[in-house]
Design a protein around this motif. Structure first.
Motif, PDB file in Angstrom:
ATOM      1  N   GLY A 146       0.883  -5.201  -5.634  1.00 19.50           N
ATOM      2  CA  GLY A 146      -0.484  -5.539  -5.272  1.00 19.50           C
ATOM      3  C   GLY A 146      -1.516  -4.649  -5.946  1.00 19.50           C
ATOM      4  O   GLY A 146      -1.200  -3.736  -6.707  1.00 19.50           O
ATOM      5  N   GLU A 147      -2.759  -4.928  -5.631  1.00 24.01           N
ATOM      6  CA  GLU A 147      -3.867  -4.119  -6.124  1.00 24.01           C
ATOM      7  C   GLU A 147      -3.962  -2.842  -5.289  1.00 24.01           C
ATOM      8  O   GLU A 147      -3.410  -2.760  -4.196  1.00 24.01           O
ATOM      9  N   PRO A 148      -4.673  -1.816  -5.788  1.00 21.88           N
ATOM     10  CA  PRO A 148      -4.801  -0.571  -5.017  1.00 21.88           C
ATOM     11  C   PRO A 148      -5.340  -0.806  -3.612  1.00 21.88           C
ATOM     12  O   PRO A 148      -6.252  -1.610  -3.406  1.00 21.88           O
ATOM     13  N   LEU A 149      -4.765  -0.112  -2.639  1.00 21.77           N
ATOM     14  CA  LEU A 149      -5.162  -0.300  -1.242  1.00 21.77           C
ATOM     15  C   LEU A 149      -6.608   0.093  -0.989  1.00 21.77           C
ATOM     16  O   LEU A 149      -7.242  -0.436  -0.074  1.00 21.77           O
ATOM     17  N   ALA A 150      -7.127   0.998  -1.803  1.00 22.48           N
ATOM     18  CA  ALA A 150      -8.532   1.388  -1.647  1.00 22.48           C
ATOM     19  C   ALA A 150      -9.459   0.195  -1.833  1.00 22.48           C
ATOM     20  O   ALA A 150     -10.579   0.169  -1.312  1.00 22.48           O
ATOM     21  N   MET A 151      -8.972  -0.827  -2.575  1.00 22.50           N
ATOM     22  CA  MET A 151      -9.770  -2.027  -2.823  1.00 22.50           C
ATOM     23  C   MET A 151      -9.491  -3.129  -1.804  1.00 22.50           C
ATOM     24  O   MET A 151     -10.310  -4.025  -1.617  1.00 22.50           O
ATOM     25  N   THR A 152      -8.322  -3.090  -1.146  1.00 22.88           N
ATOM     26  CA  THR A 152      -7.880  -4.252  -0.373  1.00 22.88           C
ATOM     27  C   THR A 152      -7.626  -3.998   1.098  1.00 22.88           C
ATOM     28  O   THR A 152      -7.411  -4.946   1.852  1.00 22.88           O
ATOM     29  N   ASP A 160      -9.801   1.010   8.140  1.00 28.96           N
ATOM     30  CA  ASP A 160     -10.920   1.927   7.963  1.00 28.96           C
ATOM     31  C   ASP A 160     -10.423   3.356   7.737  1.00 28.96           C
ATOM     32  O   ASP A 160     -11.204   4.233   7.379  1.00 28.96           O
ATOM     33  N   VAL A 161      -9.141   3.596   7.966  1.00 30.25           N
ATOM     34  CA  VAL A 161      -8.536   4.902   7.695  1.00 30.25           C
ATOM     35  C   VAL A 161      -7.678   4.768   6.448  1.00 30.25           C
ATOM     36  O   VAL A 161      -6.564   4.255   6.506  1.00 30.25           O
ATOM     37  N   HIS A 162      -8.210   5.192   5.322  1.00 27.29           N
ATOM     38  CA  HIS A 162      -7.463   5.065   4.065  1.00 27.29           C
ATOM     39  C   HIS A 162      -6.581   6.284   3.864  1.00 27.29           C
ATOM     40  O   HIS A 162      -7.021   7.418   3.983  1.00 27.29           O
ATOM     41  N   VAL A 163      -5.298   6.020   3.575  1.00 22.69           N
ATOM     42  CA  VAL A 163      -4.342   7.085   3.320  1.00 22.69           C
ATOM     43  C   VAL A 163      -3.672   6.808   1.979  1.00 22.69           C
ATOM     44  O   VAL A 163      -3.045   5.771   1.803  1.00 22.69           O
ATOM     45  N   GLY A 164      -3.838   7.731   1.045  1.00 17.58           N
ATOM     46  CA  GLY A 164      -3.255   7.534  -0.273  1.00 17.58           C
ATOM     47  C   GLY A 164      -4.260   7.852  -1.356  1.00 17.58           C
ATOM     48  O   GLY A 164      -5.419   8.173  -1.093  1.00 17.58           O
ATOM     49  N   ASP A 165      -3.806   7.757  -2.591  1.00 17.86           N
ATOM     50  CA  ASP A 165      -4.667   8.019  -3.725  1.00 17.86           C
ATOM     51  C   ASP A 165      -5.422   6.748  -4.120  1.00 17.86           C
ATOM     52  O   ASP A 165      -5.150   5.656  -3.607  1.00 17.86           O
ATOM     53  N   GLU A 166      -6.345   6.883  -5.063  1.00 15.64           N
ATOM     54  CA  GLU A 166      -7.164   5.734  -5.464  1.00 15.64           C
ATOM     55  C   GLU A 166      -6.326   4.604  -6.058  1.00 15.64           C
ATOM     56  O   GLU A 166      -6.693   3.439  -5.957  1.00 15.64           O
ATOM     57  N   ASP A 167      -5.193   4.944  -6.679  1.00 18.36           N
ATOM     58  CA  ASP A 167      -4.375   3.903  -7.301  1.00 18.36           C
ATOM     59  C   ASP A 167      -3.120   3.581  -6.488  1.00 18.36           C
ATOM     60  O   ASP A 167      -2.227   2.886  -6.966  1.00 18.36           O
ATOM     61  N   THR A 168      -3.045   4.047  -5.248  1.00 20.35           N
ATOM     62  CA  THR A 168      -1.906   3.721  -4.389  1.00 20.35           C
ATOM     63  C   THR A 168      -1.967   2.249  -3.996  1.00 20.35           C
ATOM     64  O   THR A 168      -2.955   1.774  -3.455  1.00 20.35           O
ATOM     65  N   ALA A 169      -0.869   1.517  -4.278  1.00 20.78           N
ATOM     66  CA  ALA A 169      -0.815   0.083  -3.988  1.00 20.78           C
ATOM     67  C   ALA A 169       0.101  -0.253  -2.813  1.00 20.78           C
ATOM     68  O   ALA A 169       0.101  -1.384  -2.329  1.00 20.78           O
ATOM     69  N   PHE A 170       0.902   0.704  -2.375  1.00 19.81           N
ATOM     70  CA  PHE A 170       1.820   0.482  -1.258  1.00 19.81           C
ATOM     71  C   PHE A 170       2.087   1.816  -0.581  1.00 19.81           C
ATOM     72  O   PHE A 170       2.210   2.854  -1.249  1.00 19.81           O
TER      73      PHE A 170
END
Length: 457
Positions: A146-152, A160-170
């Motif tokens: 998938g696309e990065p989680l920061a986008m999706t 609303d709680v993002h965990v991971g790097d900008e390019d983390t997809a899973f």
């Protein structure tokens, strides 16, 4: 001359589970238009979790042009042709495809789970055939697509709680953390010990960490999650309040751990799994195209993202958290006893992406787990400089799905070809070269993606 077809379009199956993404936010749902076809309509109120491609009885594929005929019945009409001599000799008692190929679209944590090895699977099926319909093991791999989680992730639970790097997809929890890490968390985060409810056991582990004591600690936490749920929930609530007031956990990577507590507790409030995952298990963060391997009896709980998943043909699972207590009560003891308790850094579960030797144009990568049932392949094309691929023949069956773009797939025998949009699924018998041409790409790069699972590489 044989009248058998060498390129067979399949009607796949979908699975609706609560943890799946909702409506058209789900990749599994969007692929369903062509993976299922025949009037498939997305219901925006439903959770679409998985697309299944294989012969497992819980979600068998059928022929797209003849939906009353199952793939299994077609294979059974001539196993040597459809599976290949190598596979038929290896497993002569079955005509099933040896793997189950899936697309998963995950909005919140799956149940904390493990899949039994063959010996335990046989015992469980004898004991409870309604819940364990096969006697096979279920090692599996997952590859982020998938696309990065920061986008999706805004549409996911706890998004609303993002965990991971900008390019983390899973993201997901995989295996146990190193013992010294768990010791540190037990010493620095008192709410964990409160939830476990056995100060002497916690002290013994802190003094001399071992996998045997880890098993005792973990079993105590999970059993109390069922039998003393209110006490466990109170400890988690206290930890959540402390985090929200800005309190530091005082441990390495504490900010990420704090965000995980908030995210997972928003999905399953007061569940013992909040502590059992965050502080005891490795947190895997995959970029698109990265993979992990989960062996039989290995603990895991996927958290968020779109993945390709493939496993030995089985639907056996034992759960211990992130589910209703009445459902878990009969499973926790088996779960605690079956685990390997391998406690290592997350890199231990990493599955490398490698060059695929059967790729003539170098646009296909392989993910080759330490098991004999399958290899997963990813073909990446674009409309500018990489529109075609040629894969030479393998000795077993291949299943493929177009996940991005529109592609023409052709095989060497019988001069057969199909033009497939996103979600189109095919079965290809052994002995066929496969040629792929991207007809229409997606996005600025004009990208096309086809994922395959095959035996006999």
């Amino acid at each position: 001359m044989s009248t058998h077809k060498n390129l067979i379009r399949l009607k796949a199956a979908t699975q609706e589970y609560e943890w799946g993404k909702t409506g058209s936010a789900s990749l599994a749902a969007r692929l369903g238009k062509n993976a299922i076809g025949h009037g498939f309509q997305i219901d925006e109120s439903k959770s679409y979790a998985e697309v299944w491609m294989g012969t497992h009885p819980n979600g068998p594929a059928h022929l797209y042009d003849d939906p009353s005929t199952s793939l299994l019945s077609l294979i059974s009409s001539d196993p040597t042709f459809y599976l290949g001599e190598t596979l038929v000799r290896k497993w002569p008692s079955t005509t099933h495809v040896p793997y189950l190929f899936k697309v998963l679209s995950i909005k919140k944590a799956l149940p904390l789970q493990a899949h039994p090895d063959k010996g335990l699977a046989e015992q469980l099926q004898l004991k409870d055939p309604s819940n364990f319909v096969d006697a096979n093991h279920k090692p599996e791999i997952a590859v982020a697509i998938g696309e990065p989680l920061a986008m999706t992730s805004s549409g996911t639970e706890g998004g609303d709680v993002h965990v991971g790097d900008e390019d983390t997809a899973f993201t997901g929890f995989v295996g146990f953390r190193p013992l010294e890490d768990i010791k540190t968390y037990l010493q620095k985060v008192p709410e964990i010990a409160n939830a476990i409810g056995d100060a002497m056991l916690v002290a013994s582990f802190a003094q001399s960490p071992s996998t045997d004591l880890l098993k005792q600690l973990y079993g105590k936490l999970l059993k109390r999650g069922v039998e003393a749920r209110e006490e466990v929930a109170a400890a988690i609530a206290k930890l959540e309040q402390r985090i929200k007031k800005g309190g530091s956990l005082g441990v390495p990577n504490g900010e990420e751990l704090a965000r995980l507590v908030l995210k997972v507790n928003s999905q399953y409030p007061g569940d013992a799994g909040v502590l059992a995952t965050t502080f005891f298990m490795n947190f895997a963060k995959l970029k698109k195209g990265e993979g992990i391997y989960i062996g039989a009896d290995d603990i895991h709980a996927y958290l968020e993202g779109d993945i390709i998943e493939c496993m030995a043909i089985s639907d056996n699972v034992v759960n211990a958290a992130f589910d209703a207590p009445e459902s878990l009560a009969s499973q926790v003891s088996t779960f605690v006893d079956m685990l390997t308790y391998t406690a290592r850094p997350v890199s231990h579960w990493s599955l490398p992406r490698e060059a695929y030797p059967h790729s003539r144009e170098g646009r296909t990568s392989k993910y080759d787990p330490p098991m004999e049932e399958f290899v997963v392949l990813g073909t990446m094309l674009n409309g500018k400089s990489a529109k075609t691929e040629h894969l030479t023949a393998v000795k077993g069956p291949t299943i493929g799905i177009v996940t991005k773009g529109r592609a023409r797939i052709a095989v060497s025998r019988g001069n057969e070809q199909l033009d497939l949009d996103e979600g189109g699924v095919v079965f290809i018998p052994p002995g066929n070269d496969i040629r792929v041409e991207l007809l229409e790409g997606r996005g600025a790069e004009g990208a096309g993606e086809i994922w395959w699972s095959c035996f006999g590489v």
